[in-house]
Design a protein around this motif. Sequence first.
Motif, PDB file in Angstrom:
ATOM      1  N   UNK A  69     -59.302  11.311 -68.753  1.00  0.00           N
ATOM      2  CA  UNK A  69     -57.483  10.427 -69.509  1.00  0.00           C
ATOM      3  C   UNK A  69     -58.013   9.307 -68.793  1.00  0.00           C
ATOM      4  N   UNK A  70     -58.162   9.305 -66.895  1.00  0.00           N
ATOM      5  CA  UNK A  70     -58.005   8.202 -66.747  1.00  0.00           C
ATOM      6  C   UNK A  70     -59.136   7.214 -66.566  1.00  0.00           C
ATOM      7  N   UNK A  71     -60.328   7.382 -66.950  1.00  0.00           N
ATOM      8  CA  UNK A  71     -61.710   6.826 -67.348  1.00  0.00           C
ATOM      9  C   UNK A  71     -61.302   5.930 -69.357  1.00  0.00           C
ATOM     10  N   UNK A  72     -60.832   7.057 -70.091  1.00  0.00           N
ATOM     11  CA  UNK A  72     -60.176   6.966 -71.348  1.00  0.00           C
ATOM     12  C   UNK A  72     -59.589   5.109 -71.305  1.00  0.00           C
ATOM     13  N   UNK A  73     -58.861   5.086 -70.158  1.00  0.00           N
ATOM     14  CA  UNK A  73     -57.635   4.337 -70.359  1.00  0.00           C
ATOM     15  C   UNK A  73     -58.848   2.883 -69.984  1.00  0.00           C
ATOM     16  N   UNK A  74     -59.750   2.629 -69.548  1.00  0.00           N
ATOM     17  CA  UNK A  74     -60.075   1.232 -69.594  1.00  0.00           C
ATOM     18  C   UNK A  74     -61.665   0.798 -70.177  1.00  0.00           C
ATOM     19  N   UNK A  75     -61.237   2.037 -71.241  1.00  0.00           N
ATOM     20  CA  UNK A  75     -62.320   2.204 -72.371  1.00  0.00           C
ATOM     21  C   UNK A  75     -61.555   1.122 -73.276  1.00  0.00           C
ATOM     22  N   UNK A  76     -62.792   0.163 -74.275  1.00  0.00           N
ATOM     23  CA  UNK A  76     -62.753  -0.785 -75.405  1.00  0.00           C
ATOM     24  C   UNK A  76     -62.906   0.695 -76.689  1.00  0.00           C
ATOM     25  N   UNK A  77     -63.844   1.345 -77.462  1.00  0.00           N
ATOM     26  CA  UNK A  77     -64.357   2.113 -77.500  1.00  0.00           C
ATOM     27  C   UNK A  77     -64.090   3.911 -77.277  1.00  0.00           C
ATOM     28  N   UNK A  78     -63.892   4.337 -78.078  1.00  0.00           N
ATOM     29  CA  UNK A  78     -64.034   5.997 -77.757  1.00  0.00           C
ATOM     30  C   UNK A  78     -65.504   6.614 -79.238  1.00  0.00           C
ATOM     31  N   UNK A  79     -66.208   6.907 -78.875  1.00  0.00           N
ATOM     32  CA  UNK A  79     -67.209   7.886 -79.621  1.00  0.00           C
ATOM     33  C   UNK A  79     -66.475   9.790 -79.123  1.00  0.00           C
ATOM     34  N   UNK A  80     -66.258   9.962 -80.150  1.00  0.00           N
ATOM     35  CA  UNK A  80     -66.456  11.169 -80.586  1.00  0.00           C
ATOM     36  C   UNK A  80     -67.535  12.177 -80.906  1.00  0.00           C
ATOM     37  N   UNK A  81     -67.886  13.012 -79.885  1.00  0.00           N
ATOM     38  CA  UNK A  81     -69.358  13.790 -80.531  1.00  0.00           C
ATOM     39  C   UNK A  81     -69.026  14.472 -81.277  1.00  0.00           C
ATOM     40  N   UNK A  82     -70.131  15.017 -81.447  1.00  0.00           N
ATOM     41  CA  UNK A  82     -70.426  16.224 -82.748  1.00  0.00           C
ATOM     42  C   UNK A  82     -69.686  17.190 -82.495  1.00  0.00           C
ATOM     43  N   UNK A  83     -68.610  18.034 -83.075  1.00  0.00           N
ATOM     44  CA  UNK A  83     -68.338  19.417 -82.477  1.00  0.00           C
ATOM     45  C   UNK A  83     -66.976  18.266 -82.109  1.00  0.00           C
ATOM     46  N   UNK A  84     -66.316  18.042 -81.636  1.00  0.00           N
ATOM     47  CA  UNK A  84     -65.219  17.319 -80.800  1.00  0.00           C
ATOM     48  C   UNK A  84     -64.132  17.671 -81.462  1.00  0.00           C
ATOM     49  N   UNK A  85     -63.835  17.904 -83.089  1.00  0.00           N
ATOM     50  CA  UNK A  85     -63.030  18.528 -83.224  1.00  0.00           C
ATOM     51  C   UNK A  85     -61.612  20.001 -82.371  1.00  0.00           C
ATOM     52  N   UNK A  86     -63.047  21.055 -83.021  1.00  0.00           N
ATOM     53  CA  UNK A  86     -63.563  21.836 -81.708  1.00  0.00           C
ATOM     54  C   UNK A  86     -63.288  21.951 -80.661  1.00  0.00           C
ATOM     55  N   UNK A  87     -62.552  21.111 -79.371  1.00  0.00           N
ATOM     56  CA  UNK A  87     -62.748  21.287 -78.393  1.00  0.00           C
ATOM     57  C   UNK A  87     -61.477  20.432 -77.624  1.00  0.00           C
ATOM     58  N   UNK A  88     -60.966  21.088 -77.330  1.00  0.00           N
ATOM     59  CA  UNK A  88     -59.057  21.248 -76.876  1.00  0.00           C
ATOM     60  C   UNK A  88     -59.180  20.006 -76.369  1.00  0.00           C
ATOM     61  N   UNK A  89     -60.022  19.437 -74.964  1.00  0.00           N
ATOM     62  CA  UNK A  89     -59.831  19.031 -74.629  1.00  0.00           C
ATOM     63  C   UNK A  89     -60.238  17.163 -74.851  1.00  0.00           C
ATOM     64  N   UNK A  90     -61.367  17.297 -76.021  1.00  0.00           N
ATOM     65  CA  UNK A  90     -61.833  15.942 -76.716  1.00  0.00           C
ATOM     66  C   UNK A  90     -60.328  15.636 -78.085  1.00  0.00           C
ATOM     67  N   UNK A  91     -60.408  16.839 -77.777  1.00  0.00           N
ATOM     68  CA  UNK A  91     -58.419  17.115 -79.409  1.00  0.00           C
ATOM     69  C   UNK A  91     -57.336  15.937 -78.291  1.00  0.00           C
ATOM     70  N   UNK A  92     -57.290  16.400 -77.714  1.00  0.00           N
ATOM     71  CA  UNK A  92     -56.330  15.708 -76.647  1.00  0.00           C
ATOM     72  C   UNK A  92     -57.127  14.117 -76.225  1.00  0.00           C
TER      73      UNK A  92
END
Length: 102
Positions: free
Chosen positions: A60-83
């Motif tokens: 989440x710390x790194x995400x805060x520095x991003x312009x774009x977030x890419x969610x790879x295949x299967x992300x919707x089934x992974x707790x951390x990816x959903x958060x």
Amino acid sequence: MKKLFISQPMKGKTDEEILKEREKAIASAKRNFAESEEIEVIDSFFQSAPRPLWFLGKSLELLSTADIAYFAKGWENARGCRIENTCAIEYGITVIEDYTED
């Protein structure tokens, strides 16, 4: 230059599997941009940590520095990816979600 964050499922996978999938995700994400557009991939892969929640906090710390977030295949089934996905949306980071079939 755009900063790109990659979110991918990791539970139960070896480091080699994660890195291989990450390279595919990066290539897929880059196809969404013009060839002339410079993209910097944020290194969000950690090889060891005390607990899964530690990974999420750092991500989440790194995400805060991003312009774009890419969610790879299967992300919707992974707790951390959903958060991460919820946080990206709530904080106005551009989101690309991969739902492709192999």
